[in-house]
Design a protein around this motif. Structure first.
Motif, PDB file in Angstrom:
ATOM      1  N   THR A  21     -12.329  17.558  -6.777  1.00  0.00           N
ATOM      2  CA  THR A  21     -12.302  17.046  -5.410  1.00  0.00           C
ATOM      3  C   THR A  21     -10.917  16.490  -5.135  1.00  0.00           C
ATOM      4  OG1 THR A  21     -13.252  15.421  -3.891  1.00  0.00           O
ATOM      5  CG2 THR A  21     -13.254  14.853  -6.214  1.00  0.00           C
ATOM      6  N   HIS A  22     -10.549  16.409  -3.872  1.00  0.00           N
ATOM      7  CA  HIS A  22      -9.222  15.911  -3.523  1.00  0.00           C
ATOM      8  C   HIS A  22      -9.059  14.449  -3.934  1.00  0.00           C
ATOM      9  CE1 HIS A  22      -7.733  19.395  -1.416  1.00  0.00           C
ATOM     10  NE2 HIS A  22      -8.829  19.471  -0.685  1.00  0.00           N
ATOM     11  N   ARG A  23     -10.157  13.727  -3.941  1.00  0.00           N
ATOM     12  CA  ARG A  23     -10.093  12.288  -4.212  1.00  0.00           C
ATOM     13  C   ARG A  23      -9.778  12.004  -5.682  1.00  0.00           C
ATOM     14  NH1 ARG A  23      -8.406   7.737  -3.068  1.00  0.00           N
ATOM     15  NH2 ARG A  23      -9.727   5.927  -3.283  1.00  0.00           N
ATOM     16  N   ALA A  24     -10.119  12.903  -6.569  1.00  0.00           N
ATOM     17  CA  ALA A  24      -9.930  12.677  -7.993  1.00  0.00           C
ATOM     18  C   ALA A  24      -8.450  12.499  -8.316  1.00  0.00           C
ATOM     19  CB  ALA A  24     -10.498  13.836  -8.793  1.00  0.00           C
ATOM     20  N   GLY A  25      -8.115  11.437  -9.030  1.00  0.00           N
ATOM     21  CA  GLY A  25      -6.749  11.193  -9.442  1.00  0.00           C
ATOM     22  C   GLY A  25      -5.915  10.466  -8.404  1.00  0.00           C
ATOM     23  N   GLN A  26      -6.473  10.228  -7.212  1.00  0.00           N
ATOM     24  CA  GLN A  26      -5.720   9.489  -6.197  1.00  0.00           C
ATOM     25  C   GLN A  26      -5.754   8.005  -6.519  1.00  0.00           C
ATOM     26  OE1 GLN A  26      -7.224  10.312  -2.323  1.00  0.00           O
ATOM     27  NE2 GLN A  26      -6.309  12.350  -2.208  1.00  0.00           N
ATOM     28  N   GLY A  27      -4.717   7.311  -6.111  1.00  0.00           N
ATOM     29  CA  GLY A  27      -4.658   5.872  -6.340  1.00  0.00           C
ATOM     30  C   GLY A  27      -5.780   5.152  -5.607  1.00  0.00           C
ATOM     31  N   ALA A  28      -6.264   4.077  -6.220  1.00  0.00           N
ATOM     32  CA  ALA A  28      -7.348   3.302  -5.614  1.00  0.00           C
ATOM     33  C   ALA A  28      -7.054   1.819  -5.782  1.00  0.00           C
ATOM     34  CB  ALA A  28      -8.672   3.656  -6.286  1.00  0.00           C
ATOM     35  N   PHE A  29      -7.603   1.027  -4.914  1.00  0.00           N
ATOM     36  CA  PHE A  29      -7.581  -0.444  -4.975  1.00  0.00           C
ATOM     37  C   PHE A  29      -6.230  -1.086  -4.665  1.00  0.00           C
ATOM     38  CE2 PHE A  29     -10.949   0.401  -8.323  1.00  0.00           C
ATOM     39  CZ  PHE A  29     -11.996   0.279  -7.431  1.00  0.00           C
ATOM     40  N   GLY A  30      -5.130  -0.435  -4.991  1.00  0.00           N
ATOM     41  CA  GLY A  30      -3.826  -1.063  -4.777  1.00  0.00           C
ATOM     42  C   GLY A  30      -3.518  -1.247  -3.297  1.00  0.00           C
ATOM     43  N   ASN A  31      -2.683  -2.241  -2.979  1.00  0.00           N
ATOM     44  CA  ASN A  31      -2.349  -2.476  -1.575  1.00  0.00           C
ATOM     45  C   ASN A  31      -1.472  -1.368  -1.011  1.00  0.00           C
ATOM     46  OD1 ASN A  31      -0.210  -3.343  -3.190  1.00  0.00           O
ATOM     47  ND2 ASN A  31       0.614  -4.580  -1.565  1.00  0.00           N
ATOM     48  N   MET A  32      -0.857  -0.573  -1.860  1.00  0.00           N
ATOM     49  CA  MET A  32      -0.013   0.509  -1.387  1.00  0.00           C
ATOM     50  C   MET A  32      -0.757   1.845  -1.391  1.00  0.00           C
ATOM     51  SD  MET A  32       0.052  -0.196  -4.546  1.00  0.00           S
ATOM     52  CE  MET A  32       0.778  -0.193  -6.132  1.00  0.00           C
ATOM     53  N   CYS A  33      -2.040   1.840  -1.771  1.00  0.00           N
ATOM     54  CA  CYS A  33      -2.820   3.065  -1.844  1.00  0.00           C
ATOM     55  C   CYS A  33      -3.694   3.240  -0.608  1.00  0.00           C
ATOM     56  CB  CYS A  33      -3.742   3.039  -3.063  1.00  0.00           C
ATOM     57  SG  CYS A  33      -2.880   2.869  -4.616  1.00  0.00           S
ATOM     58  N   ARG A  34      -3.890   4.480  -0.209  1.00  0.00           N
ATOM     59  CA  ARG A  34      -4.794   4.760   0.907  1.00  0.00           C
ATOM     60  C   ARG A  34      -6.208   4.380   0.483  1.00  0.00           C
ATOM     61  NH1 ARG A  34      -7.929   9.194   2.338  1.00  0.00           N
ATOM     62  NH2 ARG A  34      -8.269   9.393   4.579  1.00  0.00           N
ATOM     63  N   GLY A  35      -6.856   3.598   1.320  1.00  0.00           N
ATOM     64  CA  GLY A  35      -8.206   3.150   0.997  1.00  0.00           C
ATOM     65  C   GLY A  35      -8.236   1.923   0.109  1.00  0.00           C
ATOM     66  N   GLY A  36      -7.062   1.417  -0.250  1.00  0.00           N
ATOM     67  CA  GLY A  36      -7.005   0.226  -1.093  1.00  0.00           C
ATOM     68  C   GLY A  36      -7.062  -1.049  -0.276  1.00  0.00           C
ATOM     69  N   GLY A  37      -7.068  -2.164  -0.965  1.00  0.00           N
ATOM     70  CA  GLY A  37      -7.126  -3.455  -0.286  1.00  0.00           C
ATOM     71  C   GLY A  37      -5.772  -3.859   0.269  1.00  0.00           C
ATOM     72  N   MET A  38      -5.786  -4.852   1.129  1.00  0.00           N
ATOM     73  CA  MET A  38      -4.526  -5.319   1.712  1.00  0.00           C
ATOM     74  C   MET A  38      -3.901  -6.382   0.810  1.00  0.00           C
ATOM     75  SD  MET A  38      -6.006  -7.578   4.867  1.00  0.00           S
ATOM     76  CE  MET A  38      -4.467  -8.239   5.413  1.00  0.00           C
ATOM     77  N   PHE A  39      -2.588  -6.526   0.913  1.00  0.00           N
ATOM     78  CA  PHE A  39      -1.890  -7.537   0.130  1.00  0.00           C
ATOM     79  C   PHE A  39      -2.187  -8.920   0.689  1.00  0.00           C
ATOM     80  CE2 PHE A  39       1.805 -10.344  -0.078  1.00  0.00           C
ATOM     81  CZ  PHE A  39       1.846 -10.563  -1.440  1.00  0.00           C
ATOM     82  N   SER A  40      -2.537  -9.835  -0.141  1.00  0.00           N
ATOM     83  CA  SER A  40      -2.738 -11.233   0.208  1.00  0.00           C
ATOM     84  C   SER A  40      -3.597 -11.396   1.468  1.00  0.00           C
ATOM     85  CB  SER A  40      -1.378 -11.913   0.425  1.00  0.00           C
ATOM     86  OG  SER A  40      -1.560 -13.277   0.664  1.00  0.00           O
ATOM     87  N   PRO A  41      -4.851 -10.942   1.430  1.00  0.00           N
ATOM     88  CA  PRO A  41      -5.689 -11.050   2.627  1.00  0.00           C
ATOM     89  C   PRO A  41      -6.019 -12.500   2.928  1.00  0.00           C
ATOM     90  CG  PRO A  41      -7.002 -10.380   0.758  1.00  0.00           C
ATOM     91  CD  PRO A  41      -5.584 -10.389   0.290  1.00  0.00           C
ATOM     92  N   THR A  42      -6.395 -12.761   4.171  1.00  0.00           N
ATOM     93  CA  THR A  42      -6.788 -14.131   4.522  1.00  0.00           C
ATOM     94  C   THR A  42      -8.054 -14.477   3.758  1.00  0.00           C
ATOM     95  OG1 THR A  42      -7.923 -13.201   6.425  1.00  0.00           O
ATOM     96  CG2 THR A  42      -5.771 -14.164   6.821  1.00  0.00           C
TER      97      THR A  42
END
Length: 115
Positions: A21-42
Motif C-alpha cells: 500500500t502507498h501508506r507503508a513506509g511513510q513517516g508517521a507521528f512526527g510533526n514534519m510528517c503528513r498525518g502526524g501531530g503538530m509541534f508543541s500543541p496547546t
C-alpha cells in the motif's frame, strides 16, 4: 509504527508498517510528517481562562486606580512623570475624536507627557 533505524538513507522517524500500500513506509507521528501531530500543541490541561470572583475583579480595579494616583508607585513602575501636573491625569472625552497622530502627540506634549 517505529523507526527503521540507521543505515537505510532515510530519516529516523517512526514509519507506518506493512507493505502493498502507498501508506507503508511513510513517516508517521512526527510533526514534519503528513498525518502526524503538530509541534508543541496547546495543552488542554493548562488553565487558559481562570474564574475570578466579580468582587475580586472590582477590588483589583479600584486598587489599581488608587495606586495610579500615588507618584512614588507610578515612578516605581518605570514611568517618567516629572512634567505631569497631577496624577491621575484625567482628560476630557473630546480626546477620543482625534484621528491624526501629529495632533495626539501635540496634545500629549501640552499635558507634559513627553520624555
Amino acid at each position: 509504527a517505529e523507526s527503521w533505524g540507521t543505515g537505510r538513507a532515510v530519516a529516523r522517524v517512526p514509519r507506518a508498517p506493512g507493505g502493498g500500500t502507498h501508506r507503508a513506509g511513510q513517516g508517521a507521528f512526527g510533526n514534519m510528517c503528513r498525518g502526524g501531530g503538530m509541534f508543541s500543541p496547546t495543552k488542554t490541561w493548562r488553565r487558559w481562562h481562570r474564574c475570578v470572583n466579580v468582587t475580586q475583579k472590582r477590588h483589583a480595579v479600584a486598587t489599581a486606580l488608587a495606586a495610579s494616583s500615588l507618584p512614588p508607585l507610578v515612578m516605581a513602575r518605570g514611568h517618567r512623570i516629572g512634567e505631569v501636573s497631577e496624577l491621575p491625569l484625567v482628560v476630557s472625552d473630546g480626546l477620543e475624536s482625534i484621528t491624526k497622530t501629529k495632533q495626539a502627540v501635540e496634545i500629549l506634549k501640552k499635558l507634559g507627557c513627553t520624555e
